[in-house]
Design an enzyme around this catalytic site. Sequence first.
Site, PDB file in Angstrom:
ATOM      1  N   LYS A   1       0.827  -1.219   0.000  1.00  0.00           N
ATOM      2  CA  LYS A   1       0.000   0.000   0.000  1.00  0.00           C
ATOM      3  C   LYS A   1       0.859   1.266   0.000  1.00  0.00           C
ATOM      4  O   LYS A   1       0.592   2.202  -0.737  1.00  0.00           O
ATOM      5  CB  LYS A   1      -0.917   0.058   1.231  1.00  0.00           C
ATOM      6  CG  LYS A   1      -1.858  -1.115   1.385  1.00  0.00           C
ATOM      7  CD  LYS A   1      -2.824  -0.906   2.538  1.00  0.00           C
ATOM      8  CE  LYS A   1      -2.167  -0.800   3.889  1.00  0.00           C
ATOM      9  NZ  LYS A   1      -1.491  -2.028   4.371  1.00  0.00           N
TER      10      LYS A   1
ATOM     11  N   ARG B   1       0.687  -8.672  13.805  1.00  0.00           N
ATOM     12  CA  ARG B   1       0.083  -7.673  12.915  1.00  0.00           C
ATOM     13  C   ARG B   1      -0.923  -8.307  11.962  1.00  0.00           C
ATOM     14  O   ARG B   1      -1.967  -7.733  11.670  1.00  0.00           O
ATOM     15  CB  ARG B   1       1.182  -6.930  12.132  1.00  0.00           C
ATOM     16  CG  ARG B   1       1.929  -5.938  13.022  1.00  0.00           C
ATOM     17  CD  ARG B   1       3.289  -5.603  12.473  1.00  0.00           C
ATOM     18  NE  ARG B   1       3.224  -4.858  11.239  1.00  0.00           N
ATOM     19  CZ  ARG B   1       4.218  -4.818  10.346  1.00  0.00           C
ATOM     20  NH1 ARG B   1       5.315  -5.509  10.543  1.00  0.00           N
ATOM     21  NH2 ARG B   1       4.093  -4.097   9.262  1.00  0.00           N
TER      22      ARG B   1
ATOM     23  N   ARG C   1      -8.193   1.635  10.170  1.00  0.00           N
ATOM     24  CA  ARG C   1      -7.813   0.254  10.440  1.00  0.00           C
ATOM     25  C   ARG C   1      -8.810  -0.428  11.377  1.00  0.00           C
ATOM     26  O   ARG C   1      -8.647  -1.593  11.686  1.00  0.00           O
ATOM     27  CB  ARG C   1      -6.444   0.235  11.104  1.00  0.00           C
ATOM     28  CG  ARG C   1      -5.294  -0.225  10.184  1.00  0.00           C
ATOM     29  CD  ARG C   1      -4.073  -0.239  11.068  1.00  0.00           C
ATOM     30  NE  ARG C   1      -2.933  -0.942  10.619  1.00  0.00           N
ATOM     31  CZ  ARG C   1      -1.914  -0.414   9.926  1.00  0.00           C
ATOM     32  NH1 ARG C   1      -1.986   0.814   9.470  1.00  0.00           N
ATOM     33  NH2 ARG C   1      -0.848  -1.127   9.670  1.00  0.00           N
TER      34      ARG C   1
ATOM     35  N   ARG D   1      11.988  -6.582   3.997  1.00  0.00           N
ATOM     36  CA  ARG D   1      11.902  -5.128   3.861  1.00  0.00           C
ATOM     37  C   ARG D   1      13.034  -4.430   4.624  1.00  0.00           C
ATOM     38  O   ARG D   1      13.308  -4.764   5.776  1.00  0.00           O
ATOM     39  CB  ARG D   1      10.543  -4.706   4.418  1.00  0.00           C
ATOM     40  CG  ARG D   1      10.139  -3.311   4.129  1.00  0.00           C
ATOM     41  CD  ARG D   1       8.650  -3.210   4.113  1.00  0.00           C
ATOM     42  NE  ARG D   1       8.079  -3.203   5.455  1.00  0.00           N
ATOM     43  CZ  ARG D   1       6.793  -2.915   5.670  1.00  0.00           C
ATOM     44  NH1 ARG D   1       5.999  -2.638   4.668  1.00  0.00           N
ATOM     45  NH2 ARG D   1       6.318  -2.928   6.887  1.00  0.00           N
TER      46      ARG D   1
ATOM     47  N   ARG E   1      12.678  -2.431   9.998  1.00  0.00           N
ATOM     48  CA  ARG E   1      11.703  -1.850  10.917  1.00  0.00           C
ATOM     49  C   ARG E   1      11.576  -2.725  12.153  1.00  0.00           C
ATOM     50  O   ARG E   1      11.592  -3.940  12.041  1.00  0.00           O
ATOM     51  CB  ARG E   1      10.337  -1.766  10.223  1.00  0.00           C
ATOM     52  CG  ARG E   1      10.026  -0.399   9.663  1.00  0.00           C
ATOM     53  CD  ARG E   1       8.797  -0.405   8.813  1.00  0.00           C
ATOM     54  NE  ARG E   1       7.586  -0.839   9.509  1.00  0.00           N
ATOM     55  CZ  ARG E   1       6.357  -0.672   9.024  1.00  0.00           C
ATOM     56  NH1 ARG E   1       6.192  -0.073   7.868  1.00  0.00           N
ATOM     57  NH2 ARG E   1       5.308  -1.083   9.693  1.00  0.00           N
TER      58      ARG E   1
HETATM   59  P1  AMP Z   1       2.104   0.554   8.957  1.00  0.00           P
HETATM   60  O1  AMP Z   1       3.317   1.304   8.568  1.00  0.00           O
HETATM   61  O2  AMP Z   1       0.857   1.057   8.282  1.00  0.00           O
HETATM   62  O3  AMP Z   1       2.264  -0.942   8.846  1.00  0.00           O
HETATM   63  O4  AMP Z   1       1.871   0.855  10.513  1.00  0.00           O
HETATM   64  C1  AMP Z   1       2.842   0.489  11.492  1.00  0.00           C
HETATM   65  C2  AMP Z   1       2.211   0.442  12.871  1.00  0.00           C
HETATM   66  O5  AMP Z   1       1.686   1.732  13.218  1.00  0.00           O
HETATM   67  C3  AMP Z   1       1.017  -0.497  13.019  1.00  0.00           C
HETATM   68  O6  AMP Z   1       1.388  -1.844  13.258  1.00  0.00           O
HETATM   69  C4  AMP Z   1       0.296   0.131  14.222  1.00  0.00           C
HETATM   70  O7  AMP Z   1       0.942  -0.166  15.429  1.00  0.00           O
HETATM   71  C5  AMP Z   1       0.477   1.619  13.952  1.00  0.00           C
HETATM   72  N1  AMP Z   1      -0.629   2.162  13.103  1.00  0.00           N
HETATM   73  C6  AMP Z   1      -0.543   2.651  11.836  1.00  0.00           C
HETATM   74  N2  AMP Z   1      -1.735   3.063  11.383  1.00  0.00           N
HETATM   75  C7  AMP Z   1      -2.615   2.813  12.401  1.00  0.00           C
HETATM   76  C8  AMP Z   1      -4.011   2.998  12.551  1.00  0.00           C
HETATM   77  N3  AMP Z   1      -4.769   3.506  11.563  1.00  0.00           N
HETATM   78  N4  AMP Z   1      -4.571   2.633  13.734  1.00  0.00           N
HETATM   79  C9  AMP Z   1      -3.843   2.121  14.726  1.00  0.00           C
HETATM   80  N5  AMP Z   1      -2.528   1.912  14.664  1.00  0.00           N
HETATM   81  C10 AMP Z   1      -1.910   2.259  13.517  1.00  0.00           C
END
Ligand code: AMP
Length: 218
Positions: free
Chosen positions: A13, A171, A88, A127, A160
């Site tokens: 994404k 996740r 989310r 990654r 990461r």
């Molecule tokens: P991502 O980079 O989108 O995979 O997000 C990394 C981490 O940030 C996730 O595993 C969550 O801990 C937090 N996170 C990102 N977006 C959200 C969201 N919309 N709601 C809650 N936690 C979020």
Amino acid sequence: MRIVFLGAPGVGKGTQADRIAAQFKIAKISTGDLLREAVRNQTELGREAKQYMDQGQLVPDAVVIGLVRVKLQEPASANGFVLDGFPRTVPQAEELGRVLQTAQRPLHRVVNFQVPREDVVRRLTGRRSCPKCQTTFHTEFAPSKTGNACDRCGETLVQRSDDTREAIETRLQVYEEQTAPLIQYYARKRLLSELDASGSVDAVFEALFGVLAPFSAI
Ligand code: AMP
């Protein structure tokens, strides 16, 4: 153009959101990026969020909703936006709906990225990213030329902290339980487009362009 990218972690994404934002001159709003920035800057919000993120859990709704609200009001979003990683949860989606309705700026499309689970795990574990300029790489699919250093600025690449096997499992489970219900939520609103995101970055972009181009004149 106002769009949402939905899908499990690791489906691409973020990569596609960068390209779509550049192509259609709209803002990319990634809650993951915003939270990681807060963690890097060691703000109070960042310190709170980090505990959840490192474990692969979601950060509380109120925190992310607050971040998105601010971004939606910025001039950079006036021409439209692509939301990457938000909403989310159903409460996040409901709040987003209220905010956009009040502003009379409803969503045009929600794209659900689909990739088989084995591929997702492979994409996430390989990654790597540059801590300095944020360029992303993949050990298998997009390796840096020098192996472990950024091709752009030379900094040593990092993984990461939530791309470990354990956090990835959490996740994916959190995604199934809390985020996947949004597929039905947006299907009922007749906003959903399904996207096969298992191909190369270029192939997925081409398919995505086909889905979104009709909305570009809006
Ligand atoms: P991502 O980079 O989108 O995979 O997000 C990394 C981490 O940030 C996730 O595993 C969550 O801990 C937090 N996170 C990102 N977006 C959200 C969201 N919309 N709601 C809650 N936690 C979020």
